[in-house]
Design a protein around this motif. Structure first.
Motif, PDB file in Angstrom:
ATOM      1  N   ARG A   1      45.902  43.939  27.076  1.00 39.80           N
ATOM      2  CA  ARG A   1      45.945  45.405  27.067  1.00 39.80           C
ATOM      3  C   ARG A   1      45.417  45.971  25.762  1.00 39.80           C
ATOM      4  N   THR A   2      45.552  45.205  24.683  1.00 41.60           N
ATOM      5  CA  THR A   2      45.248  45.747  23.353  1.00 41.60           C
ATOM      6  C   THR A   2      44.006  45.144  22.701  1.00 41.60           C
ATOM      7  N   CYS A   3      43.458  44.086  23.270  1.00 38.69           N
ATOM      8  CA  CYS A   3      42.299  43.428  22.651  1.00 38.69           C
ATOM      9  C   CYS A   3      41.040  44.293  22.795  1.00 38.69           C
ATOM     10  N   GLU A   4      39.986  43.894  22.104  1.00 41.04           N
ATOM     11  CA  GLU A   4      38.697  44.563  22.254  1.00 41.04           C
ATOM     12  C   GLU A   4      38.232  44.454  23.704  1.00 41.04           C
ATOM     13  N   LEU A   5      37.502  45.460  24.167  1.00 37.28           N
ATOM     14  CA  LEU A   5      37.052  45.464  25.559  1.00 37.28           C
ATOM     15  C   LEU A   5      36.247  44.222  25.914  1.00 37.28           C
ATOM     16  N   GLY A   6      35.496  43.719  24.956  1.00 36.53           N
ATOM     17  CA  GLY A   6      34.686  42.537  25.229  1.00 36.53           C
ATOM     18  C   GLY A   6      35.519  41.319  25.586  1.00 36.53           C
ATOM     19  N   ASP A   7      36.769  41.288  25.106  1.00 36.09           N
ATOM     20  CA  ASP A   7      37.673  40.170  25.380  1.00 36.09           C
ATOM     21  C   ASP A   7      38.670  40.482  26.487  1.00 36.09           C
ATOM     22  N   ALA A   8      38.558  41.663  27.082  1.00 36.00           N
ATOM     23  CA  ALA A   8      39.502  42.070  28.117  1.00 36.00           C
ATOM     24  C   ALA A   8      39.290  41.268  29.398  1.00 36.00           C
ATOM     25  N   CYS A   9      40.221  41.409  30.329  1.00 39.22           N
ATOM     26  CA  CYS A   9      40.118  40.695  31.601  1.00 39.22           C
ATOM     27  C   CYS A   9      39.069  41.359  32.496  1.00 39.22           C
ATOM     28  N   THR A  10      38.315  40.546  33.184  1.00 39.86           N
ATOM     29  CA  THR A  10      37.274  41.043  34.080  1.00 39.86           C
ATOM     30  C   THR A  10      37.847  41.849  35.236  1.00 39.86           C
ATOM     31  N   LEU A  11      39.024  41.470  35.732  1.00 38.38           N
ATOM     32  CA  LEU A  11      39.573  42.115  36.923  1.00 38.38           C
ATOM     33  C   LEU A  11      39.708  43.625  36.764  1.00 38.38           C
ATOM     34  N   PRO A  12      40.405  44.131  35.726  1.00 37.85           N
ATOM     35  CA  PRO A  12      40.464  45.585  35.568  1.00 37.85           C
ATOM     36  C   PRO A  12      39.183  46.181  34.978  1.00 37.85           C
ATOM     37  N   SER A  13      38.461  45.399  34.186  1.00 36.93           N
ATOM     38  CA  SER A  13      37.307  45.948  33.470  1.00 36.93           C
ATOM     39  C   SER A  13      36.097  46.188  34.357  1.00 36.93           C
ATOM     40  N   LEU A  14      35.867  45.301  35.320  1.00 38.15           N
ATOM     41  CA  LEU A  14      34.604  45.350  36.060  1.00 38.15           C
ATOM     42  C   LEU A  14      34.744  45.492  37.571  1.00 38.15           C
ATOM     43  N   SER A  15      35.973  45.543  38.083  1.00 43.74           N
ATOM     44  CA  SER A  15      36.127  45.675  39.537  1.00 43.74           C
ATOM     45  C   SER A  15      35.529  46.977  40.057  1.00 43.74           C
ATOM     46  N   ALA A  16      35.722  48.072  39.319  1.00 46.89           N
ATOM     47  CA  ALA A  16      35.145  49.343  39.757  1.00 46.89           C
ATOM     48  C   ALA A  16      33.620  49.286  39.749  1.00 46.89           C
ATOM     49  N   GLU A  17      33.058  48.519  38.821  1.00 47.47           N
ATOM     50  CA  GLU A  17      31.604  48.378  38.736  1.00 47.47           C
ATOM     51  C   GLU A  17      31.067  47.583  39.924  1.00 47.47           C
ATOM     52  N   ILE A  18      31.814  46.569  40.366  1.00 47.99           N
ATOM     53  CA  ILE A  18      31.323  45.713  41.440  1.00 47.99           C
ATOM     54  C   ILE A  18      31.258  46.473  42.755  1.00 47.99           C
ATOM     55  N   GLU A  19      32.025  47.554  42.871  1.00 50.52           N
ATOM     56  CA  GLU A  19      31.963  48.399  44.071  1.00 50.52           C
ATOM     57  C   GLU A  19      30.541  48.876  44.347  1.00 50.52           C
ATOM     58  N   ARG A  20      29.804  49.109  43.282  1.00 48.54           N
ATOM     59  CA  ARG A  20      28.454  49.673  43.412  1.00 48.54           C
ATOM     60  C   ARG A  20      27.375  48.596  43.458  1.00 48.54           C
ATOM     61  N   ALA A  21      27.787  47.334  43.386  1.00 48.10           N
ATOM     62  CA  ALA A  21      26.825  46.225  43.363  1.00 48.10           C
ATOM     63  C   ALA A  21      26.325  45.925  44.771  1.00 48.10           C
ATOM     64  N   ASP A  22      25.349  45.016  44.853  1.00 46.14           N
ATOM     65  CA  ASP A  22      24.809  44.660  46.166  1.00 46.14           C
ATOM     66  C   ASP A  22      25.781  43.749  46.912  1.00 46.14           C
ATOM     67  N   LEU A  23      25.476  43.508  48.178  1.00 44.57           N
ATOM     68  CA  LEU A  23      26.384  42.749  49.038  1.00 44.57           C
ATOM     69  C   LEU A  23      26.600  41.329  48.527  1.00 44.57           C
ATOM     70  N   ALA A  24      25.566  40.705  48.001  1.00 42.59           N
ATOM     71  CA  ALA A  24      25.696  39.331  47.506  1.00 42.59           C
ATOM     72  C   ALA A  24      26.695  39.263  46.362  1.00 42.59           C
ATOM     73  N   ALA A  25      26.618  40.218  45.454  1.00 40.83           N
ATOM     74  CA  ALA A  25      27.542  40.238  44.321  1.00 40.83           C
ATOM     75  C   ALA A  25      28.966  40.508  44.781  1.00 40.83           C
ATOM     76  N   ARG A  26      29.125  41.454  45.700  1.00 42.63           N
ATOM     77  CA  ARG A  26      30.464  41.789  46.197  1.00 42.63           C
ATOM     78  C   ARG A  26      31.068  40.624  46.974  1.00 42.63           C
ATOM     79  N   THR A  27      30.243  39.902  47.699  1.00 39.07           N
ATOM     80  CA  THR A  27      30.727  38.742  48.451  1.00 39.07           C
ATOM     81  C   THR A  27      31.170  37.635  47.500  1.00 39.07           C
ATOM     82  N   ALA A  28      30.396  37.402  46.433  1.00 35.71           N
ATOM     83  CA  ALA A  28      30.769  36.393  45.433  1.00 35.71           C
ATOM     84  C   ALA A  28      32.061  36.795  44.738  1.00 35.71           C
ATOM     85  N   TYR A  29      32.192  38.072  44.431  1.00 33.87           N
ATOM     86  CA  TYR A  29      33.416  38.600  43.809  1.00 33.87           C
ATOM     87  C   TYR A  29      34.614  38.370  44.723  1.00 33.87           C
TER      88      TYR A  29
END
Length: 205
Positions: A98-126
């Motif tokens: 919760r307190t670390c630099e964003l670069g060291d944060a967990c992918t789940l909260p950091s990038l899940s919203a971003e993957i929504e906009r990704a292509d089908l292949a990326a979303r399927t891998a996720y």
């Protein structure tokens, strides 16, 4: 020699993916250009394209790698702490993550919203890797059918990821700590930790 070269290339790719993940978590997908990502990873523009055909492909690889790290962390904590692993995990997640630099944060909260906009292949891998994270959490939960443990695992992951997202978003440290404490308590309840505490107290008084 070929075997060495292949292993070296895979190791180089793994280091690159790790560095790219830090870049994406810090800047987001839209805020990250290939040149900036390459600089973050300490490689040339050409070296980037030696591993990935596009930024989108690199993003998918970074997200999957981040979720793999999360799953491995869950499995390690389960092995080390036994039935008490979940409380340790929640404390780490709502503390350091919760307190670390964003670069060291967990992918789940950091990038899940971003993957929504990704292509089908990326979303399927996720989705595939997220299912494996859920299974690792469910395997460490007490009691219940497989379906019940999986349902609780989804709730726990959603609670932790949402809690970190909210706590990181607020500027007031006290509010962030209040969110963190509430989430940790809820995780313990959902995970069955602490059940039975206090039972029998007052009997015979």
């Amino acid at each position: 020699m070929a075997r060495y070269a292949q292993g070296h290339k895979e190791e180089s790719r793994a280091r690159l993916v790790d560095a790219l993940g830090r870049g994406f978590r810090k800047q987001g997908y839209g805020g990250s250009g290939v040149d900036g990502l390459a600089r973050e990873a300490g490689v040339t523009h050409g070296a980037f394209y030696g591993h990935f055909r596009s930024k989108a492909e690199a993003f998918a690889a970074a997200v999957v790698a981040g979720l793999q790290d999360l799953r491995q962390g869950v499995e390690s904590l389960r092995a080390e702490h036994g039935k008490n692993w979940l409380g340790v995990f929640a404390a780490f997640y709502m503390g350091y993550k919760r307190t670390c630099e964003l670069g060291d944060a967990c992918t789940l909260p950091s990038l899940s919203a971003e993957i929504e906009r990704a292509d089908l292949a990326a979303r399927t891998a996720y989705e595939g890797e997220l299912q494996r994270v859920m299974a690792a959490v469910a395997a460490g939960l007490p009691e219940g059918t497989q379906a019940e443990r999986e349902a609780r695992a989804w709730v726990l992951l959603s609670l932790l990821a949402g809690g970190v997202t909210l706590a990181r978003a607020v500027p007031d440290q006290a509010t962030g700590e209040q969110i963190a404490a509430a989430v940790q308590q809820a995780v313990k309840m959902l995970g069955g930790e602490g059940e039975g505490e206090g039972e029998g107290e007052g009997e015979g008084e």
